[in-house]
Design a protein around this motif. Structure first.
Motif, mmCIF file in Angstrom:
data_model
loop_
_atom_site.group_PDB
_atom_site.id
_atom_site.type_symbol
_atom_site.label_atom_id
_atom_site.label_comp_id
_atom_site.label_asym_id
_atom_site.label_seq_id
_atom_site.Cartn_x
_atom_site.Cartn_y
_atom_site.Cartn_z
ATOM 1 N N UNK A 251 24.263 39.409 32.955
ATOM 2 C CA UNK A 251 25.512 38.652 32.933
ATOM 3 C C UNK A 251 26.713 39.575 33.072
ATOM 4 N N UNK A 252 26.695 40.718 32.397
ATOM 5 C CA UNK A 252 27.823 41.652 32.491
ATOM 6 C C UNK A 252 27.990 42.185 33.904
ATOM 7 N N UNK A 253 26.870 42.499 34.561
ATOM 8 C CA UNK A 253 26.955 43.012 35.933
ATOM 9 C C UNK A 253 27.424 41.927 36.882
ATOM 10 N N UNK A 254 27.004 40.682 36.630
ATOM 11 C CA UNK A 254 27.473 39.568 37.456
ATOM 12 C C UNK A 254 28.979 39.376 37.301
ATOM 13 N N UNK A 255 29.477 39.544 36.089
ATOM 14 C CA UNK A 255 30.923 39.426 35.868
ATOM 15 C C UNK A 255 31.675 40.469 36.681
ATOM 16 N N UNK A 256 31.142 41.694 36.736
ATOM 17 C CA UNK A 256 31.780 42.749 37.537
ATOM 18 C C UNK A 256 31.792 42.375 39.012
ATOM 19 N N UNK A 257 30.679 41.791 39.472
ATOM 20 C CA UNK A 257 30.577 41.354 40.860
ATOM 21 C C UNK A 257 31.625 40.289 41.166
ATOM 22 N N UNK A 258 31.763 39.279 40.316
ATOM 23 C CA UNK A 258 32.709 38.202 40.566
ATOM 24 C C UNK A 258 34.155 38.687 40.418
ATOM 25 N N UNK A 259 34.392 39.616 39.490
ATOM 26 C CA UNK A 259 35.730 40.198 39.371
ATOM 27 C C UNK A 259 36.121 40.888 40.671
ATOM 28 N N UNK A 260 35.156 41.618 41.255
ATOM 29 C CA UNK A 260 35.425 42.328 42.514
ATOM 30 C C UNK A 260 35.747 41.325 43.632
ATOM 31 N N UNK A 261 35.167 40.136 43.515
ATOM 32 C CA UNK A 261 35.433 39.097 44.506
ATOM 33 C C UNK A 261 36.723 38.338 44.209
ATOM 34 N N UNK A 262 37.389 38.707 43.091
ATOM 35 C CA UNK A 262 38.620 38.028 42.723
ATOM 36 C C UNK A 262 38.381 36.647 42.149
ATOM 37 N N UNK A 263 37.223 36.453 41.542
ATOM 38 C CA UNK A 263 36.846 35.142 41.010
ATOM 39 C C UNK A 263 36.455 35.262 39.543
ATOM 40 N N UNK A 264 36.650 34.193 38.811
ATOM 41 C CA UNK A 264 36.252 34.149 37.405
ATOM 42 C C UNK A 264 34.860 33.531 37.306
ATOM 43 N N UNK A 265 33.901 34.321 36.851
ATOM 44 C CA UNK A 265 32.550 33.791 36.717
ATOM 45 C C UNK A 265 32.520 32.657 35.695
ATOM 46 N N UNK A 266 33.179 32.838 34.571
ATOM 47 C CA UNK A 266 33.173 31.788 33.547
ATOM 48 C C UNK A 266 33.789 30.496 34.073
ATOM 49 N N UNK A 267 34.851 30.624 34.860
ATOM 50 C CA UNK A 267 35.477 29.444 35.444
ATOM 51 C C UNK A 267 34.557 28.740 36.422
#
Length: 549
Positions: A251-267
């Motif tokens: 989950x933490x690595x996925x959050x980094x991936x989505x942050x890099x994409x400019x997106x909020x994973x939780x959202x």
């Protein structure tokens, strides 16, 4: 409970002639009263989970020792080998081993194998080489017309990698009445997600691990998805259609991936639970690792106790004999002994078989036949039971019911009795009545979100319409002394699921396990001496295949 015309094809069972409804006996006859041998039960668990058996991985020396042990045990009981006199049903398998040295870059972020991500390939391709494949978030990765839900709507997945949430929308919003609420549907299982991504033509599929909806920690993924990964040998067309790479990301690595994409994973997780969703991450993946494929047969062990007058009708007991084996990359204890999961269940069907064999020799045999299947490859995706269901020794439309044992109760006697996925079929009535003779009440599992009904071998039969149950244990200890023991043993066993600490313990209180074996025994005894054909209740996805009244 229907008396179905016995020669109807399973796919046409809903159109079969139906007889009168009958009811399981309220009180088992004297021949249903048994006393299990705890010392022998312990001995079977101890042997099967010993270091000598090397964690019982399929196609290893540990398998050979296991097959010899089980075959000898069934032979001693006097059960017949169901495969032309042999106890062994060959299950063609291929073992895929991905290199520990993997180059994985998602959205420009280097991912560390095991620590951040675990990937494998179920292809005989020697080398996985993916360069700048587009990443697409596909919500829960579900295409379910009956729920008016399609996360792949409007997207062409060819050449792309799907990034997928674990579980299904019902878990995130249980009060919205989506899917089955907090109880996981098959759409929430990892196996379905990889299957659907393959049907959509995706190049790869990566599931985002999240401990609560997955119902297990990252350590289970790391231990179970690294090293050799067994699968059934598939037809070429089916094999070619499978995604080239599949696996899990933390989950933490996925959050980094989505942050890099400019997106909020939780959202996006919130949006994905509200409605079907897919979002192009506008990022790519480059993945490279070597991959090896080895072909070898593994084996189910199948033994039958013939019935007296309805011998062509079979009541089946299943328990998987396999576990994870040995991890040579670990220092110190590197054997996954699998004592609870599932040496205990395998020992359980041996003890039940002994009691039925003993009764048969005393001229109290059942009218229907009993077949005991110790399956291979359950830990790798129900492989042995899937193979048997597709290649049955006895016809599926002659299979009355399946009782599955997967990890027995080592926490002492209980006031209640848990039926996983409770409410599926009329077969549960037999368990309820048997449990009542022990002054126990039946309940559903405490964590239906884990999708337990879809995670063990009975499911391979349920998918074909055979009423199948997975039950045992309970949440309410018999008394305060048992409650204190349970609390202490639960602490000892914490984190041992699919880990090296799942080894036999001398201080296990197996009285609850023996109590549960008695429920299965009495239920099978009642069903084995009547003409009932239990069916699935309306509302179950299996109802059309073998409907209840």
């Amino acid at each position: 409970m229907k008396q179905l015309f016995p020669f109807c094809a399973v796919a046409l069972l809903s159109a079969c002639n139906v007889g009168e409804t009958t009811t399981a006996p309220q009180t088992p006859d004297k021949s249903a009263q048994v006393s299990f041998d705890e010392q022998r039960f312990r001995a079977d668990i101890t042997t099967l989970s010993s270091d000598k058996f090397e964690g019982r991985a399929p196609t290893t020396q540990g398998e050979k020792l296991t097959l010899d042990y089980l075959s000898a045990a069934f032979n001693e009981m006097g059960l017949i080998g169901a495969v032309n006199g042999s106890y062994l049903q060959a299950v063609p398998m291929v073992s895929y081993t991905a290199s520990e040295q993997q180059s994985v870059n998602l959205a420009g972020i280097d991912m560390q194998y095991r620590q951040d991500i675990v990937l494998s390939s179920r292809h005989d391709n020697q080398q996985v080489s993916i360069k700048e494949a587009p990443l697409v978030f596909v919500g829960y990765g579900i295409n379910a017309p009956e729920y008016q839900w399609n996360d792949y709507q409007g997207v062409d997945m060819k050449g792309k990698i799907a990034v997928i949430l674990v579980n299904d929308p019902g878990f995130a919003h249980p009060n919205d009445k989506k899917f089955n609420g907090n109880a996981m549907t098959y759409y929430g299982r990892w196996s379905y997600k990889f299957e659907e991504a393959s049907r959509q033509g995706a190049l790869g599929a990566i599931i985002i691990h999240d401990t609560k909806p997955a119902s297990y920690p990252w350590s289970v993924v790391e231990n179970s998805w690294t090293g050799p990964q067994q699968d059934l040998v598939l037809a070429k067309a089916e094999q070619d259609a499978r995604v080239q790479v599949e696996g899990w990301i933390t989950l933490d690595s996925a959050k980094r991936l989505f942050d890099k994409a400019g997106l909020s994973l939780s959202g996006l997780m919130d949006r994905a639970a509200d409605s079907a969703l897919n979002v192009d991450l506008a990022q790519t993946a480059s993945i490279a690792f070597t991959n090896k494929a080895d072909y070898a047969d593994s084996y189910n062990v199948v033994a039958t106790l013939p019935g007296s007058s309805q011998a062509d009708e079979h009541i089946v007991f299943t328990a998987h004999w396999d576990h994870i084996g040995v991890d040579d990359s670990k220092e110190g204890d590197n054997i996954y002994n699998g004592a609870l999961d599932n040496a205990s269940g395998t020992a359980g069907i041996l003890e039940i078989a002994r009691q039925f064999a003993k009764q048969a020799k005393a001229e109290h045999g059942l009218k229907r036949s009993l077949t005991f299947i110790a399956t291979t490859g359950e830990e790798q995706g129900l492989l042995g039971s899937r193979y048997y269901a597709a290649n049955p020794i006895y016809p599926i439309n002659k299979t009355v019911a399946v009782f599955n044992l997967d990890s027995t109760n080592v926490y002492g006697k209980t006031k209640d009795y848990t039926i996983v996925g409770k409410g599926q079929s009329e077969l549960e009535v037999y368990l309820e009545q048997a449990a009542a003779t022990q002054n126990r009440v039946t309940t559903g599992e405490s964590n239906p979100a884990s999708g337990g009904f879809f995670r063990s071998d009975h499911f391979s039969f349920a998918k074909l319409g055979v009423p199948a149950v997975f039950a045992g244990g309970g949440a309410q200890p018999l008394d305060e002394e048992t409650a204190q023991y349970k609390a202490a043993m639960t602490e000892q066993m914490k984190g041992c699921y699919h880990n090296v600490c799942d080894h036999y313990r001398e201080d296990w209180d197996l009285s609850g396990a023996l109590q549960d074996l008695g429920v299965y025994y009495q239920a099978a005894h009642a069903l084995g001496n009547n003409q009932d054909w239990p069916g699935y209740y309306a509302g179950s996805e299996f109802y059309p295949l073998r409907p209840a009244d």
